[in-house]
Every structure is written in structure tokens, then in C-alpha cells.
Write a protein that holds these residues in place. Sequence first.
Motif, PDB file in Angstrom:
ATOM      1  N   SER A  78     -23.766 -25.838   8.387  1.00 54.05           N
ATOM      2  CA  SER A  78     -22.617 -25.268   7.662  1.00 54.05           C
ATOM      3  C   SER A  78     -21.390 -26.001   8.156  1.00 54.05           C
TER       4      SER A  78
ATOM      5  N   ASP B 239     -29.949 -20.483   8.062  1.00 54.47           N
ATOM      6  CA  ASP B 239     -28.807 -20.376   7.146  1.00 54.47           C
ATOM      7  C   ASP B 239     -27.895 -19.212   7.547  1.00 54.47           C
ATOM      8  N   ILE B 240     -28.509 -18.095   7.948  1.00 60.42           N
ATOM      9  CA  ILE B 240     -27.716 -16.944   8.402  1.00 60.42           C
ATOM     10  C   ILE B 240     -26.888 -17.348   9.625  1.00 60.42           C
TER      11      ILE B 240
ATOM     12  N   SER C 108     -26.137 -20.325  10.848  1.00 60.53           N
ATOM     13  CA  SER C 108     -25.147 -21.403  10.734  1.00 60.53           C
ATOM     14  C   SER C 108     -23.817 -20.818  10.263  1.00 60.53           C
ATOM     15  N   THR C 109     -23.871 -19.840   9.379  1.00 60.60           N
ATOM     16  CA  THR C 109     -22.633 -19.206   8.902  1.00 60.60           C
ATOM     17  C   THR C 109     -22.045 -18.291   9.983  1.00 60.60           C
TER      18      THR C 109
ATOM     19  N   ALA D  20     -24.520 -17.981   1.217  1.00 65.71           N
ATOM     20  CA  ALA D  20     -24.704 -18.354   2.621  1.00 65.71           C
ATOM     21  C   ALA D  20     -26.152 -18.250   3.081  1.00 65.71           C
TER      22      ALA D  20
HETATM   23 MG    MG Z   1     -25.448 -20.297   5.781  1.00 64.79          MG
END
Ligand code: MG
Length: 320
Positions: free
Chosen positions: A220, A264-265, A267-268, A148
Amino acid sequence: MVNANYEYTQHLMGTTVSLMLLEPNETAVQSVFETIKILEYKLTVNRPLSEVMSINLAAGQHPVTVSRPVFSLIEQAQKVSLHFNSCFNLAIGPLVKLWKIGFQGDQVPSVKLIKQQLLLTDPKNIELDANKHTVFLKKTGMEIDLGAIAKGYIADVIKSILLQYQVYKGIINLGGNVFALGSSLTDDNGYWHIGLRKPFSTDDKLSGVIKVINKSVVTSGIYERFFIQNGHLYHHIFDPQTGYPLDNELESVTVISDSSLEGDIYSTVFYGWGLDKSREYLQKHPNLSAIFLLKNKTIALVNPNNFIFQKSDKQYTIKL
Ligand code: MG
Ligand code: ADP
Ligand code: MG
């Protein structure tokens, strides 16, 4: 999207990685692809010899010394996991391996097996020693999975390599994880145009175009890796509480930010929180923006000061 004239692609990290530059630059490109290979080799859980796999294989037995970047990424991922433990968890590995979503043999596992694996996903059971750079998974069967955040981290590294080579404009695309570097020359106002895929479209249709200058754009979604069993869709982002894929109103979340690791963090995390809770958080964090595609075909734009969104599909309606 034709954004720049020189495109270089390679199949890496299980996806198509592409670099689009305004001018050819073989040295910079070579350095970028070499670095991706090295980092992928350290971070993947799909090869037994990666640094992350050496940690996983020693679970319940002994600490493992890892390189500085791997340690630092695990340290950050653990912090995020402890902070947002309701939806982001770097110790999710045993569930990823059990469900095998996107790989051969994916299927809904038995409740008993899911419960068993859930016991092995507590991020508090990851012991880090910042002096020795060691990582120890305290229980046998535990597994770290950096899926992730790895692409976001790598995108930021690529950005800094390009800057070192005095490449100040271009597009880094790690399969849906995009960094639009600097400004574009093809748009009068300098915006890069990033296509946002229409979920589940079979012919690469777009739901819209995101316009940004010097931003990371990370998505994501539930439409990239999934399978359908008895009419139910099972996708690859798990609810760490239940052990099942997260089930909510969202088809995808796109985060627009300065750092791709952060993108990225979040979006999850935002996928896990759903629209309302994410919106509340975003209102307090104006330097982060997000686009939510909902299953009811509405698009929510939150903090739209950092980007422009142009819808290109009639099925969707925009709500601010
Ligand atoms: Mg992510
Ligand atoms: P994408 O794979 O499209 O970039 P994400 O960035 O959300 O999407 O990463 C999903 C990957 O992260 C999964 O394939 C899995 O390896 C891992 N993962 C799944 N669920 C979680 C979770 N709740 N917390 C952290 N990592 C997860
Ligand atoms: Mg990702």
C-alpha cells in the motif's frame, strides 16, 4: 522480473492482472480470469449493479441479501474496522466518493463537506444478519468500500483455484498485490523475485527486490493514486478520524504473509499506524513481516525471517 515463462494478462479491477506460470495451462487461466470477473462484478463500487452497490443504494432504507462470499468479506472487514477503527474503515465510501482521488475531478473538498461525510462513516451503523446474509446500512448516504481488501481476498481465491488445477508454482499479480505460489525454478534456493517499485519513479525503477517462497506480498503506498494541490500531495488512503488522506512518515508499506487478505488488511492498517506502532505489533506477530519505505529514504525491514530484501537504489538506506 522474469520469473516464469508463460505470462497471461488482462485489464481487470482497474489494473493489469497477470499470471505467470511455469507451464501453459489454458483451462486454469480461463477459470482464474472468469472468477476475477465474477468477484469484481460483485464487489466493485464503480458499477451500479454490483452486490456492494446494491447495499449502498439501499442505505437508510432496507437490508439487502448478498451472496455468501460477499457477506463473509463484509463481516471480516467490519470486524477489522471495529478492532482497528483508528485507521481501517470499510464504511469509508462517502469520503472516497467525495475526494475522487485517482478519478476525474479529484480536488480538496470543503471542510464542511468532509465533516458531513465523516458522520456517515461509522462502521457500527452496518447491521449484519448472519442467518439471512443481509447487510443494512442504517443511515442514508452510507457506503461500504472494500477497496482496501478486495484484491487480497481475490488473490487468495485465485491461489486456491490454481491449486485445484494442480498448478503449484507461479506468480499472481493483481497490480501490486502479489502472491508468489510455491517455489521458483530460476533461483537456486527456490525464491521468487518480486520487484518493489521506487515510489514516484517515472520509469518503473525499483527500490529493491523481495525474495520469497510461497508468500503473499502486498504493498500500500501513496504513489499509486494521488494528486497535488498547492504543493501538497493527497493520496488514496484516508484517516477515518479526520477525513483527510493519512499524513505520516511513510511512502509505502509492504506486508509479507501467508494469506493475501491478511496482507491487504495489514498493509492498510500499518500505513495508518506508521512505523513505530506497526513494529510493536509485528514483534508480537512473527508470522507477519513488513517492509516500510520512509519519506526520509530509509527502508525498515521488520521480521525479516520470512523474506530476503535486496536494495537496488542508492538513494535508500536499510535500517533493521
Ligand atoms: Mg490494503
Ligand atoms: P491499494 O489501493 O494500493 O491496494 P489499499 O489496499 O490500502 O491500497 O486500499 C486503498 C483503498 O481502500 C482506497 O482506494 C479506498 O477505496 C479504500 N480506503 C481508503 N482509505 C481507507 C481506510 N482508512 N480504511 C479502509 N479502506 C480505505
Ligand atoms: Mg490493496
